[in-house]
Design a protein around this motif. Structure first.
Motif, PDB file in Angstrom:
ATOM      1  N   PRO B 161       0.789  -1.230   0.000  1.00  0.00           N
ATOM      2  CA  PRO B 161       0.000   0.000   0.000  1.00  0.00           C
ATOM      3  C   PRO B 161       0.828   1.290   0.000  1.00  0.00           C
ATOM      4  N   GLY B 162       2.086   1.192   0.391  1.00  0.00           N
ATOM      5  CA  GLY B 162       2.914   2.399   0.512  1.00  0.00           C
ATOM      6  C   GLY B 162       3.570   2.782  -0.810  1.00  0.00           C
ATOM      7  N   SER B 163       4.555   3.677  -0.712  1.00  0.00           N
ATOM      8  CA  SER B 163       5.257   4.160  -1.904  1.00  0.00           C
ATOM      9  C   SER B 163       6.177   3.091  -2.472  1.00  0.00           C
ATOM     10  N   VAL B 164       6.198   3.009  -3.791  1.00  0.00           N
ATOM     11  CA  VAL B 164       7.074   2.053  -4.472  1.00  0.00           C
ATOM     12  C   VAL B 164       8.015   2.799  -5.415  1.00  0.00           C
ATOM     13  N   ILE B 165       9.304   2.542  -5.178  1.00  0.00           N
ATOM     14  CA  ILE B 165      10.349   3.106  -6.036  1.00  0.00           C
ATOM     15  C   ILE B 165      10.800   1.983  -6.958  1.00  0.00           C
ATOM     16  N   VAL B 166      10.969   2.262  -8.234  1.00  0.00           N
ATOM     17  CA  VAL B 166      11.528   1.246  -9.129  1.00  0.00           C
ATOM     18  C   VAL B 166      12.931   1.682  -9.533  1.00  0.00           C
ATOM     19  N   LYS B 167      13.904   0.833  -9.223  1.00  0.00           N
ATOM     20  CA  LYS B 167      15.300   1.156  -9.533  1.00  0.00           C
ATOM     21  C   LYS B 167      15.687   0.531 -10.855  1.00  0.00           C
ATOM     22  N   LEU B 168      15.999   1.388 -11.809  1.00  0.00           N
ATOM     23  CA  LEU B 168      16.215   0.923 -13.185  1.00  0.00           C
ATOM     24  C   LEU B 168      17.675   0.678 -13.503  1.00  0.00           C
ATOM     25  N   SER B 169      17.876  -0.214 -14.448  1.00  0.00           N
ATOM     26  CA  SER B 169      19.211  -0.545 -14.933  1.00  0.00           C
ATOM     27  C   SER B 169      19.582   0.372 -16.088  1.00  0.00           C
ATOM     28  N   PRO B 170      20.841   0.782 -16.152  1.00  0.00           N
ATOM     29  CA  PRO B 170      21.281   1.569 -17.307  1.00  0.00           C
ATOM     30  C   PRO B 170      21.671   0.690 -18.498  1.00  0.00           C
ATOM     31  N   ASN B 171      21.618  -0.636 -18.296  1.00  0.00           N
ATOM     32  CA  ASN B 171      22.098  -1.548 -19.337  1.00  0.00           C
ATOM     33  C   ASN B 171      21.027  -1.820 -20.382  1.00  0.00           C
ATOM     34  N   VAL B 172      20.469  -0.743 -20.924  1.00  0.00           N
ATOM     35  CA  VAL B 172      19.403  -0.830 -21.920  1.00  0.00           C
ATOM     36  C   VAL B 172      19.655   0.225 -22.997  1.00  0.00           C
ATOM     37  N   THR B 173      19.002   0.062 -24.134  1.00  0.00           N
ATOM     38  CA  THR B 173      19.197   1.060 -25.195  1.00  0.00           C
ATOM     39  C   THR B 173      18.244   2.248 -25.047  1.00  0.00           C
ATOM     40  N   ALA B 174      17.070   2.008 -24.495  1.00  0.00           N
ATOM     41  CA  ALA B 174      16.104   3.105 -24.381  1.00  0.00           C
ATOM     42  C   ALA B 174      15.591   3.205 -22.950  1.00  0.00           C
ATOM     43  N   ILE B 175      16.312   3.949 -22.139  1.00  0.00           N
ATOM     44  CA  ILE B 175      16.002   4.038 -20.707  1.00  0.00           C
ATOM     45  C   ILE B 175      14.601   4.624 -20.470  1.00  0.00           C
TER      46      ILE B 175
END
Lengths: 256, 305
Positions: B161-175
């Motif tokens: 129910p609380g806040s969700v942060i999504v931590k993304l990888s830089p290992n992609v072509t289209a961030i």
């Protein structure tokens, strides 16, 4: 905190002795280390600190000395430091050797650069115990500084070199086995040196039921215990060389 | 002169300043208590946890590179059970917001972790790590597929129910596509960036240094890449961004704020200077003072088109 360089002197080939002035000398225990940021304040290369174990503490003068060998960029840059330079350092870090012994037979074994941190240990033990201090290295040249180092006459001291350039030819373990094992069963032993050496020490100690401690070296990141880079396996699970170590119980640590 | 307002908002969460510790570089906080007053931080992100305890990768786990570090820790952590038994009580003692980073090998792992952690009120937010490069069959595999990012985010949001942060990888072509997927999945906040995948070779053994072959590159070496990604993503999404990647100084942090980050996380710098986050807060303040800016919000996203 800062360590102020008093002297940074080449001993032999790649070996250096760094003598520093430090307010931390009073609380530094045998077996602990300092984590040094080498290079200019905002320099990012080298980026990480370098751990150096304490070789000598002179409380009366407030001095801490380190022995190091040039093995890469960081230690190469450290060798350029001169008297008066200041080194950003964290420390003393880690847990040191157990030293609360009385009237015991104690064996201290060092191999290569692993000999350096054993001197403060020997110093702290020698007054109330019988200490046998054995060291080993590749050749006479590598060991010269240690052979010249003044050792208290109460300490039984001997050395071995692999190439035979000093009298006993072989490893420090060979020296122990051939010259110091008959009729000598130490109450406790300490060892520091290459992993292969420590493995043999552990094996022999287990056979003869000698308790002991080893000081380990591992590639280290932070030194504060957060990055989990320098772990080793023990029977209590993973432990951090920088935090729970660098000194571990010989019986508890895995050296595989 | 008026007191400078450093406070910033990450969705529902208000931070007294924008400086956060990055996951995996501050333990559970207490390791750094000898070096700094943690309560001065904006927030604390604790070491990532997985459902089952993990002993991590074999050593060596770290290699220095020019202005960077490659690591292959392998998410060593006590697992959910160990975390609940030993670590929650540490977190409970803090006044500041604490973010808990979670990793998994499957969507179910993430959902289970989210469900269990939903019961714990002292956690300010979950940081969903869809980007760890150091665990085989997990982490990075999720972070490079927008559909999976969307699914994980959506299901974690449903379970938590609380806040969700999504931590993304830089290992992609289209961030930006990854960030949009997280936003569409219901993420409240985006963390940008995790480490860049790299490798090192041992010349003596003539083998990769790491048992796992690859490691994650962090430190000043990756800052320009991180900054570019924050700048790109900030133009495409509406939710706030925590910018990270090689921030060593307050000046570095200000660059991320200007590029559109609402807060910043400090990682590698803390491994070298354990009080680096506090120094960075001071330096951000000094920058604002120097520019006669009273409210940090004035610089957030200032260079965006």
């Amino acid at each position: 905190m800062f360590l102020e360089v008093i002297n940074n002197q080449r001993l032999a080939s790649d070996y250096y002795l760094l003598v520093t002035q430090s307010t931390a000398s009073a609380q530094t225990r045998p077996g602990q280390f300092f984590h040094l940021k080498i290079g200019k304040k905002y320099s990012y290369d080298p980026l990480l600190r370098r751990p150096l174990s304490v070789h000598k503490v002179d409380r009366s003068k407030g001095r801490i000395s380190f022995l190091y060998r040039i093995i890469g960029k960081g230690t190469k840059m450290l060798s350029f430091y001169q008297a008066g330079d200041r080194i950003d350092a964290l420390g003393p870090l880690g847990k040191g050797f157990k030293t609360d012994f009385k009237n015991k037979q104690i064996l201290v074994i060092g191999g290569g650069m692993g000999i350096a941190p054993l001197y403060p240990l020997v110093d702290s033990l020698l007054n109330s115990n019988q200490v046998t201090f054995l060291i080993g290295g590749n050749n006479q040249q590598d060991l010269k500084y240690f052979l010249d180092f003044p050792i208290n006459s109460g300490v039984i001291f001997d050395a071995a070199s692999i190439d035979g350039s000093i009298e006993f030819k072989g490893t420090v373990i060979d020296l122990w086995e051939k010259s110091y094992s008959a009729g000598f069963n130490p109450d406790f032993l300490f060892a520091c040196g290459p992993k292969a050496m420590l493995r043999r020490v552990k094996l022999i100690a287990e056979e003869r039921a000698i308790p002991g401690q080893v000081s380990l070296e591992e590639r280290m990141g932070c030194g504060s215990g957060v990055c989990l880079s320098c772990v080793c396996h023990t029977n209590k699970g993973n432990q951090r060389v920088c935090k729970e170590g660098p000194v571990f119980s010989l019986q508890e640590v895995s050296l595989e | 002169m008026k007191e400078i307002d450093l406070s910033t908002k990450l969705g529902e969460i208000t931070l007294k300043n924008p400086v956060i510790t990055a996951s995996g570089t501050c333990g559970y906080g207490q390791e750094l208590e000898d070096y700094m007053d943690l309560e001065q931080l904006g927030a604390l992100t604790v070491k990532g946890i997985t459902l089952q305890a993990k002993t991590g990768n074999p050593v060596p786990r770290i290699v220095e590179t020019p202005a960077g570090i490659l690591n292959s820790i392998g998410l060593e952590n006590p697992g959910l059970e160990g975390f609940l038994a030993d670590k929650i009580k540490i977190i409970k003692g803090y006044q500041l917001p604490v973010f808990v980073n979670i990793s998994g090998y499957s969507i179910e792992d993430f959902v289970l972790l989210a469900e269990k952690l939903a019961e714990i009120s002292c956690i300010a937010a979950l940081e969903v790590n869809v980007s760890c490069p150091n665990i085989p069959g997990g982490g990075l595999a999720f972070g490079t597929d927008p559909e999976l990012i969307y699914q994980i985010t959506k299901q974690v949001k449903a379970a938590y129910p609380g806040s969700v942060i999504v931590k993304l990888s830089p290992n992609v072509t289209a961030i930006s596509d990854m960030a949009i997927a997280a936003q569409e999945g219901g993420a409240d906040i985006i963390s940008l960036i995790n480490t860049l995948q790299g490798m090192a070779i041992d010349l003596e053994r003539q083998k990769p240094v790491f048992a796992n072959t690859f490691g994650g590159l962090s430190g000043p070496a990756i800052k320009p890449v991180a900054l570019r990604m924050v700048y790109q993503v900030a133009q495409k999404i509406k939710i706030p961004i925590i910018g990270m990647g090689g921030i060593m100084t307050g000046q570095d942090a200000v660059e991320f704020l200007l590029a559109g980050a609402s807060a910043v996380a400090i990682g590698t710098a803390t491994l070298i200077h354990p009080d680096a986050p506090l120094m960075i807060i001071k330096e951000i303040k000094a920058y604002l003072q120097d520019k006669k800016i009273n409210n940090i919000q004035e610089i957030i996203g200032k260079v965006l088109n």
